[in-house]
Scaffold this motif. Sequence first.
Motif, short mmCIF file in Angstrom:
data_model
loop_
_atom_site.label_atom_id
_atom_site.label_comp_id
_atom_site.label_asym_id
_atom_site.label_seq_id
_atom_site.Cartn_x
_atom_site.Cartn_y
_atom_site.Cartn_z
N VAL A 56 3.59 -1.43 -0.39
CA VAL A 56 2.50 -1.48 -1.35
C VAL A 56 3.02 -1.30 -2.77
O VAL A 56 2.59 -2.01 -3.69
CB VAL A 56 1.45 -0.41 -1.01
N LEU A 57 3.96 -0.35 -2.97
CA LEU A 57 4.46 -0.12 -4.31
C LEU A 57 5.16 -1.35 -4.86
O LEU A 57 5.06 -1.66 -6.05
CB LEU A 57 5.42 1.08 -4.31
N GLY A 58 5.88 -2.05 -4.02
CA GLY A 58 6.56 -3.26 -4.48
C GLY A 58 5.59 -4.30 -4.97
O GLY A 58 5.79 -4.92 -6.03
N TYR A 59 4.51 -4.51 -4.23
CA TYR A 59 3.49 -5.47 -4.65
C TYR A 59 2.79 -4.99 -5.93
O TYR A 59 2.50 -5.79 -6.83
CB TYR A 59 2.47 -5.66 -3.54
N ASN A 60 2.57 -3.68 -6.03
CA ASN A 60 1.95 -3.12 -7.23
C ASN A 60 2.82 -3.38 -8.47
O ASN A 60 2.32 -3.74 -9.54
CB ASN A 60 1.73 -1.62 -7.04
N LEU A 61 4.13 -3.23 -8.34
CA LEU A 61 5.04 -3.47 -9.45
C LEU A 61 5.10 -4.96 -9.79
O LEU A 61 5.19 -5.35 -10.97
CB LEU A 61 6.43 -2.94 -9.13
N MET A 62 5.05 -5.80 -8.75
CA MET A 62 5.05 -7.24 -8.99
C MET A 62 3.80 -7.65 -9.77
O MET A 62 3.87 -8.46 -10.71
CB MET A 62 5.10 -7.99 -7.66
N PRO A 357 -2.25 -8.86 -0.83
CA PRO A 357 -3.53 -8.54 -1.48
C PRO A 357 -4.37 -7.57 -0.65
O PRO A 357 -5.01 -6.67 -1.20
CB PRO A 357 -4.21 -9.89 -1.63
N ASP A 358 -4.35 -7.76 0.67
CA ASP A 358 -5.13 -6.85 1.51
C ASP A 358 -4.58 -5.43 1.44
O ASP A 358 -5.34 -4.46 1.37
CB ASP A 358 -5.10 -7.34 2.96
N ALA A 359 -3.24 -5.30 1.49
CA ALA A 359 -2.64 -3.97 1.42
C ALA A 359 -2.93 -3.31 0.07
O ALA A 359 -3.27 -2.13 -0.01
CB ALA A 359 -1.13 -4.06 1.64
#
Length: 828
Positions: A56-62, A357-359
């Motif tokens: 989740v953190l990786g997607y948040n940073l992206m 997106p779901d996560a």
Amino acid sequence: MLLLLSMPVEVQESSDFHLSGDYLLGGLFTLHANIKGTTHLNYTQVPQCKDYETKVLGYNLMQAMRFAVEEINNDSSLLPGLLLGYEMVDVCYLTNNIQPVLYFLAKENFSLPIQQDYSNYLPRVVAVIGPDTAESVVTVNHLLSLFLLPQITYSAISNELRDRSRFPSLFRTIPSGSHQMEAMIRIIIHFHWNWVILLVSSDDYGRENGHLFSEKLEGRDICVAFQESLPIPSPNRVVMPQDKRRMEGLVAKIRRSTAKVVVVLSLDLALYTFFEEVLRQNLTGTVWIASESWSIDPVLHSFFSVRRAGTFLGITTPIVPIPGFSDFRIRRSEVRKPAMDGKHPQPTCNQECDTCPDAAESYNTVLTLSGERVVYNVYLSVYIVAHALHSLLDCEAAHCSRDVVYPWKLLQEIWKVNFTLLDRRIFFDEQGDLPLGLEIIQWQWEDGHNPFNSIAFYNPAEQRLFVATNISWHTANNTAPSSVCSKSCQPGQWKRPVGLHPCCFECVDCAPGTYHNLSEDFECQHCPLNEWSNAGAIQCYKRRLQYLEWQEPLTIIVVILATLGFLSTLAILIIFWVHFQTPMVRSAGGRMCFLMLTPLLVAYVSVPVYIGRPTVFTCLYRQTLFTLCFTVCIACINVRSFQIVCIFKMASQLPHAYSYWVKYNGPYVFVVLITLLKVGIVVSSAMAIPTSPTILYDNENPQIMILNCNINSRKAILFNTSLDLILSIFGFSFSYMGKELPTNYNEAKFITLSMTFYFASSAFLCTFMSVYQGVLLTIFDVSITVINLLSISMGYFGPKCYMILFYPQRNTLAYFNNVIQGYTMRKE
């Protein structure tokens, strides 16, 4: 994560992880936990890592990078007339770093030529941001530094990255590991913990930061109970049997330890299995201090019932609110793959992330409440590159030049950046770091509250910790747990080490004569010589100075005796003066009696010099005048005894010798010679042995100091009295020889008693002085002095005064002649 900027390309319709523009930005993120499928050797084809749990953190940073790009594109004041684009690549932790870097370094035709000079080389990109771990950053920068291609990392904290000779093109937007370890230690010190457990992941991150943490502890009153490494499972969290057994033993070891604070320096991948085991063994009441790598991980925060494990504290970057980002994070867009053309022969890696997106949406509440922390670092990285480009391209209000952007030129501009972003001044120091602080956070689980509540702030520049709020401890009565190997010692106690750790000790009271100095815990300091302390003292006190004082009972007795002796001697002197012409006075010595009585009076008067505070004068007086007076008395007694023996026994045998003795005043010559010899002895003794007062320390009563004459004065006394002892022996001998003389001349028993007592008392005094140095020594000395004086004045002169006063009929010339005739008739 990599953020890459390339030269203008054809504008294309964006997909979820791809957006075309005048300048293309590429990013490497950790979106998944493992690589699926076969790794392609062709660097133009990057492997996929789908179908595993989303990070989740990786997607948040992206999403933060995407948000920053869109915000800059919509800002007419920054890079006016230009659009930024991006491509995103999933690095899958550490396994997918090289291929994306080679792809971004390649030209548009996917070729990477080998050249001696790359100063005029134009790679696909002109800047790189990321990745997220130091190990990946080092790998990437070894390639990028060959081209002096700028690289900005937002989460790699390794101190190794500060070496400009090895990493000339590297920057970062997160404080270094040195600052983070210092912040951890400061929070440990703040709560008075000194007994901690150190857990590190068995990778470069854990080993390097564990070593750095141990270095920071040097010279601090903090000990590591034990250090263990956490086994890292495979990225899909499959734990090998041996690692599982190792994890079970590690948690059991923590349970048995008395340390209640555990510092965990590890990437999050190693922690899921670990905390599963922690909860399985019901390990509670522990304080967990998290490094920045997992301190704000929302997945670990929501992991089962991890709150039962204890209190979680962590080190992270401060919250910097980014307006509009929370809504943008969960915004969905149509997913479309890039066109399969010459510029994009294949998707550049994981262009789709169906679960991302779901996560993000499922964790959106936690992410929103926790605020933007590392997200700001990514957001800031994009703006740093944009401002450097703005300066390099000489951008004005409405347009920018389109000069060729060489990486080394952009690198120079990044060093110069100095702008304000969200009310924070941004510039790099000489190590390529930003002047940023750190926050200490606590995990919370109350609904509607920040899950990562800020409790303190650490300022690296001032090296100070500012505690902002109280902590809600997950303990009974909400009290801070104690984590010390040994409880603090009471004042006046020193720490006796137990084992190898300086934090483990037993408390021992300081011995008498020592005290506990707060600056030194492991030993007691000795008191100065003029001070003393009781056992377990924290300071010394002045010793009481002791000497023979007037109000002492023994002193009063001795003074009374000396006074009586003086008065009686004075009375004897008067009696002898009145009856000077009588036979009794003449038989006692005549004029020589006054030569004996006068020194006796002076000796009696000298008794007060033994009382009161000793001075140089009184010590010299004791050592010289008294013994000189006593010598004159003994010399006179010797002469008188010798003369009587000569008259009755030796005059007839040696008439010429006796006539010379009488003619030339032999008795007085002898007394003068003995006196001169005594003066020489006393003067040499005074010159050889100092007479100044000295302080002695009583071993039996160390609370007092004894002020006395020089400790070597006993040598002077022995030296000074040596002549007196010899004279006393001769006086005793002559008196014994005259034991058969007429009664009026027979003084043997009186002189023998006086001389024997003087000899014995002098020997006893010297012996006593060799084993004892207290105040009793002075009173004993003066007492013997007075008694010796009394023995002479009363023993020798007392009987004669008695006869003069009470038997006047015996004090006639006729009586003495009759006594002498009777003695002569008996001898015949």
